[in-house]
Design a protein around this motif. Sequence first.
Motif, short mmCIF file in Angstrom:
data_model
loop_
_atom_site.label_atom_id
_atom_site.label_comp_id
_atom_site.label_asym_id
_atom_site.label_seq_id
_atom_site.Cartn_x
_atom_site.Cartn_y
_atom_site.Cartn_z
N VAL A 100 0.85 -1.20 0.00
CA VAL A 100 0.00 0.00 0.00
C VAL A 100 0.88 1.25 0.00
O VAL A 100 2.08 1.19 0.29
N GLY A 102 1.84 4.13 1.92
CA GLY A 102 1.76 4.48 3.34
C GLY A 102 1.53 5.95 3.61
O GLY A 102 1.01 6.31 4.67
N GLN A 103 1.91 6.81 2.67
CA GLN A 103 1.70 8.24 2.90
C GLN A 103 0.39 8.74 2.31
O GLN A 103 0.08 9.93 2.39
N MET A 105 -2.68 6.25 1.97
CA MET A 105 -3.77 5.49 2.59
C MET A 105 -3.91 5.87 4.06
O MET A 105 -2.92 5.98 4.78
N ARG A 106 -5.15 6.04 4.50
CA ARG A 106 -5.38 6.38 5.90
C ARG A 106 -5.72 5.12 6.71
O ARG A 106 -6.04 4.07 6.16
N VAL A 107 -5.62 5.30 8.01
CA VAL A 107 -5.71 4.15 8.92
C VAL A 107 -7.05 3.45 8.83
O VAL A 107 -7.13 2.23 8.98
N PHE A 108 -8.14 4.18 8.55
CA PHE A 108 -9.44 3.49 8.53
C PHE A 108 -9.54 2.49 7.37
O PHE A 108 -10.20 1.47 7.49
N HIS A 110 -6.81 0.89 6.16
CA HIS A 110 -5.91 -0.15 6.68
C HIS A 110 -6.68 -1.09 7.61
O HIS A 110 -6.59 -2.32 7.49
N VAL A 123 2.11 -4.12 3.65
CA VAL A 123 3.47 -3.61 3.51
C VAL A 123 3.40 -2.16 3.05
O VAL A 123 2.70 -1.85 2.08
N ASP A 124 4.10 -1.28 3.75
CA ASP A 124 4.16 0.11 3.30
C ASP A 124 5.18 0.20 2.16
O ASP A 124 6.39 0.20 2.38
N VAL A 301 3.51 17.90 -4.09
CA VAL A 301 4.45 19.00 -3.89
C VAL A 301 5.67 18.54 -3.11
O VAL A 301 6.74 19.16 -3.21
N HIS A 302 5.55 17.46 -2.39
CA HIS A 302 6.71 16.82 -1.77
C HIS A 302 6.68 15.36 -2.20
O HIS A 302 5.73 14.63 -1.89
N GLY B 102 -8.69 7.69 12.60
CA GLY B 102 -8.52 6.78 11.47
C GLY B 102 -8.68 7.42 10.11
O GLY B 102 -8.12 6.93 9.13
N MET B 105 -5.00 10.09 10.23
CA MET B 105 -3.66 9.49 10.30
C MET B 105 -3.44 8.56 9.11
O MET B 105 -4.30 7.78 8.75
#
Lengths: 362, 362
Positions: A100, A102-103, A105-108, A110, A123-124, A301-302, B102, B105
């Motif tokens: 996935v 990682g920067q 996708m949000r925790v909900f 996940h 896996v991030d 932008v980053h 969730g 983050m």
Amino acid sequence: MSRYAEYRALAQSLGVDAVALVPGPNFVRLMKQDFHSHERPLLLVIPAAGPVAAIVPNLELSSFAKLGFEGEVFDWMDQSGYAGAFAALARHIPLGSLAVEGQVMRVFVHHALATAFPGLKIVDAEREISGLRLRKTAEEVAALEGAIRISELALAEVLDDVRIGMTETQIEGHLIQAMFRHGASELAFGPIVAAGENSALPHAHARDVPVQPGDALLFDWGARHGGFCADITRTVFVGHASDEAQAVYETVLQANLKGHEVTRAGITAHDVDDAVTGVLEASVFADRIRTKTGHGLGREVHEAPYIMRGNRQLLEPGMVFTNEPGLYCIGGFGVRIEDDMLVTQDGCRSLTTFPKGLRILG
Amino acid sequence: MSRYAEYRALAQSLGVDAVALVPGPNFVRLMKQDFHSHERPLLLVIPAAGPVAAIVPNLELSSFAKLGFEGEVFDWMDQSGYAGAFAALARHIPLGSLAVEGQVMRVFVHHALATAFPGLKIVDAEREISGLRLRKTAEEVAALEGAIRISELALAEVLDDVRIGMTETQIEGHLIQAMFRHGASELAFGPIVAAGENSALPHAHARDVPVQPGDALLFDWGARHGGFCADITRTVFVGHASDEAQAVYETVLQANLKGHEVTRAGITAHDVDDAVTGVLEASVFADRIRTKTGHGLGREVHEAPYIMRGNRQLLEPGMVFTNEPGLYCIGGFGVRIEDDMLVTQDGCRSLTTFPKGLRILG
């Protein structure tokens, strides 16, 4: 070749069963359309082998249908929630491991995946998935140049407008309006317009404070256009610039020019930062260094490559990054000069063209 | 009373050791300042009891210092990465369980926490943490009204400007510029300007397509101001409106007015959706229903309470939500009318004031 081929290959090389994408920069690169998912999960699953699948909010089905997605779609209604769609996906494509972003996708999401696929190894793979965006195509470079041109036209107008007594917030408002007037589709980020001691904060917020004679006035701004972000910084002075201000400005400019001089394919991100930061370190203002040299730039932008010591990533033709040395004196003032640079086979090309000579307004 | 008290109480009621906040709506509510964290984790930990702590990128330390944060701060440099700061936090505050937001983050922070705190139970407490924002204060309502006023002034200007042959994209550009001219600090979201068949997509994107006589022209837009979001929809017609279009419009308007009529403290979100959607269902256009009635509105453009059947959440004074019934005919046209409503003790107050009578442009 299928548009999913590079994601399938990535899943194989990561040794995972599939790659998942959620709305954001990788999703829009693949599907040519973004979605604002807010509280509603939307997810593509691209297995190493076998058919693709998606989870889509029912509300978005008609928009999603325009994408020509080839796989099974599991939709869900607000009223019933999304757990059922995740469970149906799990029955359709049993997965043991999933890469996935990682920067993004949000925790909900996940948690929804972890619930629907018991024992799933998540896996991030942010670096690897977003790594597919590292080398920009000619079309992507043209989009970046479009965003940069809009941004530069806007600053040129604003610098002609600035008067002593205008507040940072007012100047920021002018800059934003000018970007949209010149064709921005969005802001790449909330611009920084920071005068005097506020310019010494690398990520300052505009204040309702008037600019004063002698102030450094730092603009860090950029439009988004065609899906790509500009990110530029220029620092000017209001009325006059002290000897110290001029010396700091010249030091930062020399560091920025060093970045242009050394950048070429085959050296590392470390090498660029080392050369640029080296110029600052060799000056009498070395204690004002606060940041690395820069970051990649594109749909976000980053993004990679991060231009900092220790990053041994090789620069390749087509990579785009910011070259933004700065010197920051807390309680005093800051100067930053930021260009957007395209790495070429034998050097680099500055996509930004806004003049960098010392400029004193009014 | 400490500003952390309600978060400490929440940790206790959730039975977790602490609540974590990352930059976003809850963070800014508490700390009065937001950060754009991009690839750099920034995290507050508020334990059920004991001192607070934070992880802050070194780059942001000076900005963070202005917040008057009372606890230990673990900073980290880009060059060395953030794993050390998470490990130091784990030594400082051993945690067995942690409630997180969730929907705010991202997974890379979740992974950094899971790595630094082996065995940590990470609980998605989005509903409970963001639930602290449900009842708006008078000051927050005033900020919402400010954002709405900016948005309404902007649309009024744009409707005077629209000419047959202008594209959706051009009209969208005018609307965005007008919002900033009237004082928007940001857009609450990318506005929707959708004509003809595009208006039938609840989340349409503006196209380079000119508006034509007879088109429905749907605007779903809102400024952000003072940290709060407006979210309004009006649908007008270009040149003329067919009998069908007028009948659809009248049906949606009656559903919207029903929402105003029934809303009061003490009924549930379900009750509102049931009454509003009931009007649509009783019409000959029932097959064009695609969405629930609305969602909460505040620092985020989508937040609780979600106004849909099955949601038994009680409405309380100070809650704000959108009342946005619509009818959508794929391949035809769509109509949506959206107001922002404040729940009061004995009824509701519409924060939006833009006229809702059938309007035919030009």
